[in-house]
Design a protein around this motif. Structure first.
Motif, PDB file in Angstrom:
ATOM      1  N   ASP A 120       0.817  -1.219   0.000  1.00 24.36           N
ATOM      2  CA  ASP A 120       0.000   0.000   0.000  1.00 24.36           C
ATOM      3  C   ASP A 120       0.850   1.269   0.000  1.00 24.36           C
ATOM      4  O   ASP A 120       0.350   2.350   0.284  1.00 24.36           O
ATOM      5  CB  ASP A 120      -0.942   0.009   1.203  1.00 24.36           C
ATOM      6  CG  ASP A 120      -0.210   0.038   2.533  1.00 24.36           C
ATOM      7  OD1 ASP A 120       0.993  -0.321   2.553  1.00 24.36           O
ATOM      8  OD2 ASP A 120      -0.818   0.424   3.542  1.00 24.36           O
ATOM      9  N   LEU A 121       2.140   1.146  -0.322  1.00 28.71           N
ATOM     10  CA  LEU A 121       3.014   2.315  -0.289  1.00 28.71           C
ATOM     11  C   LEU A 121       3.554   2.685  -1.664  1.00 28.71           C
ATOM     12  O   LEU A 121       4.491   3.463  -1.771  1.00 28.71           O
ATOM     13  CB  LEU A 121       4.179   2.067   0.678  1.00 28.71           C
ATOM     14  CG  LEU A 121       3.839   2.226   2.158  1.00 28.71           C
ATOM     15  CD1 LEU A 121       4.989   1.765   3.028  1.00 28.71           C
ATOM     16  CD2 LEU A 121       3.501   3.670   2.481  1.00 28.71           C
ATOM     17  N   GLY A 122       2.964   2.134  -2.696  1.00 26.84           N
ATOM     18  CA  GLY A 122       3.380   2.491  -4.047  1.00 26.84           C
ATOM     19  C   GLY A 122       4.674   1.820  -4.449  1.00 26.84           C
ATOM     20  O   GLY A 122       5.330   1.130  -3.666  1.00 26.84           O
ATOM     21  N   GLY A 123       5.053   2.019  -5.706  1.00 29.66           N
ATOM     22  CA  GLY A 123       6.259   1.412  -6.232  1.00 29.66           C
ATOM     23  C   GLY A 123       5.976   0.074  -6.877  1.00 29.66           C
ATOM     24  O   GLY A 123       4.882  -0.481  -6.782  1.00 29.66           O
ATOM     25  N   ALA A 124       6.985  -0.454  -7.569  1.00 24.60           N
ATOM     26  CA  ALA A 124       6.886  -1.763  -8.212  1.00 24.60           C
ATOM     27  C   ALA A 124       7.333  -2.842  -7.237  1.00 24.60           C
ATOM     28  O   ALA A 124       8.216  -2.619  -6.406  1.00 24.60           O
ATOM     29  CB  ALA A 124       7.750  -1.788  -9.466  1.00 24.60           C
ATOM     30  N   HIS A 125       6.740  -4.031  -7.346  1.00 20.43           N
ATOM     31  CA  HIS A 125       7.067  -5.153  -6.471  1.00 20.43           C
ATOM     32  C   HIS A 125       7.557  -6.311  -7.329  1.00 20.43           C
ATOM     33  O   HIS A 125       6.813  -6.843  -8.151  1.00 20.43           O
ATOM     34  CB  HIS A 125       5.834  -5.577  -5.656  1.00 20.43           C
ATOM     35  CG  HIS A 125       5.362  -4.523  -4.710  1.00 20.43           C
ATOM     36  ND1 HIS A 125       4.640  -3.428  -5.133  1.00 20.43           N
ATOM     37  CD2 HIS A 125       5.530  -4.390  -3.369  1.00 20.43           C
ATOM     38  CE1 HIS A 125       4.371  -2.661  -4.076  1.00 20.43           C
ATOM     39  NE2 HIS A 125       4.903  -3.222  -3.013  1.00 20.43           N
ATOM     40  N   LEU A 126       8.831  -6.705  -7.149  1.00 16.63           N
ATOM     41  CA  LEU A 126       9.452  -7.719  -7.988  1.00 16.63           C
ATOM     42  C   LEU A 126      10.185  -8.737  -7.128  1.00 16.63           C
ATOM     43  O   LEU A 126      10.659  -8.428  -6.031  1.00 16.63           O
ATOM     44  CB  LEU A 126      10.464  -7.070  -8.950  1.00 16.63           C
ATOM     45  CG  LEU A 126       9.936  -5.951  -9.873  1.00 16.63           C
ATOM     46  CD1 LEU A 126      11.098  -5.304 -10.616  1.00 16.63           C
ATOM     47  CD2 LEU A 126       8.907  -6.503 -10.854  1.00 16.63           C
ATOM     48  N   SER A 127      10.295  -9.973  -7.630  1.00 17.83           N
ATOM     49  CA  SER A 127      11.099 -10.971  -6.940  1.00 17.83           C
ATOM     50  C   SER A 127      12.582 -10.714  -7.171  1.00 17.83           C
ATOM     51  O   SER A 127      13.414 -10.976  -6.303  1.00 17.83           O
ATOM     52  CB  SER A 127      10.733 -12.378  -7.414  1.00 17.83           C
ATOM     53  OG  SER A 127      10.924 -12.496  -8.814  1.00 17.83           O
ATOM     54  N   GLU A 128      12.927 -10.197  -8.340  1.00 22.00           N
ATOM     55  CA  GLU A 128      14.278  -9.742  -8.665  1.00 22.00           C
ATOM     56  C   GLU A 128      14.163  -8.828  -9.870  1.00 22.00           C
ATOM     57  O   GLU A 128      13.113  -8.741 -10.497  1.00 22.00           O
ATOM     58  CB  GLU A 128      15.223 -10.914  -8.953  1.00 22.00           C
ATOM     59  CG  GLU A 128      14.808 -11.792 -10.104  1.00 22.00           C
ATOM     60  CD  GLU A 128      15.771 -12.957 -10.308  1.00 22.00           C
ATOM     61  OE1 GLU A 128      16.283 -13.100 -11.439  1.00 22.00           O
ATOM     62  OE2 GLU A 128      16.017 -13.696  -9.341  1.00 22.00           O
TER      63      GLU A 128
END
Length: 239
Positions: A120-128
């Motif tokens: 909920d804090l923005g940005g992209a979420h990636l495993s790597e």
């Protein structure tokens, strides 16, 4: 900035005294293991034991590094929060500070073993992620090349120089960052768990008032030998 210049996979890097890593060619600032909310998590599980100021101190140092480098993208290499509940319980002032730092910048949360990154804090979420010739992930993989990771919170002491200091570890193939957050423990850079990942010559870059590069002693282990060990097992406690 008293930074130490490094090169990995043909990419110019700057190891900052704070424990951050700056890539001038892509204006990217990389930090690992912020462990925001550690004091809250410890209080939740064992009662108040740590002063509740680590988030403000960690984010304040991050703000200084962003201002000093002019970073346009931020990569957080996992364990950004001490656990998922700590992200939800982040102090409103710290949450506002974090959102301010994100404004106008690309922000990437790499998944760690403590948390997947705050949703909920923005940005992209990636495993790597891949950036140029480098691959960024939380935990090092034996045999990888051009890899930048965190997880182990390496520390190294010099003879007669007092307490061990958080440090970067680097050889021709990989770079492991120190923990950027306050109140984080660490693993000796000469532990077999870490020396098994590196080929000689390898170096440590100690953090502090200035980034200091020194040879990393060989632990006698062959690179690629043991598989990575979770940090809480390696140091005998939760990290």
């Amino acid at each position: 900035m008293n930074a130490c210049p490094l090169t990995l996979a043909g990419t110019d890097l700057l190891a900052l005294p704070s424990g951050g890593l700056f890539l001038p060619g892509s204006a990217a600032l990389v930090v690992s293991d912020l462990h925001l909310g550690r004091a809250e998590r410890v209080a939740r599980e064992a009662g108040p034991l740590l002063p509740p100021f680590e988030a403000a101190e960690t984010l304040g140092r991050l703000a200084q590094d962003i201002a000093a480098t002019g970073a346009r993208q931020i990569v957080c290499l996992g364990d950004s929060f001490d656990d998922a509940a700590a992200a939800d319980a982040l102090d409103p002032a710290a949450r506002e500070q974090l959102l301010t730092l994100q404004a106008g910048r690309r922000w990437v949360w790499i998944e760690g073993n403590h948390d997947p990154g705050p949703l909920d804090l923005g940005g992209a979420h990636l495993s790597e992620m891949r950036l140029g010739a480098l691959t960024f992930r939380h935990i090092a993989i034996p045999g990888a090349n051009g890899e930048v990771s965190g997880h182990y919170h390496p520390k190294l002491g010099l003879p007669g120089a007092g307490r061990p200091r958080p440090c970067f570890l680097i050889d021709a193939s990989r770079l492991i960052l120190p923990a950027y957050g306050c109140y984080t423990g660490g693993l000796s850079a000469t532990s077999p768990v870490l020396t098994a990942l590196f080929s000689q010559p390898a170096h440590a870059v100690l953090t502090g008032k200035r980034a200091l590069k020194v040879p990393l002693p060989s632990g006698g282990a062959k690179r690629g030998g043991p598989r990575p060990v979770p940090l809480h097992q390696a140091v005998g406690r939760r990290a």
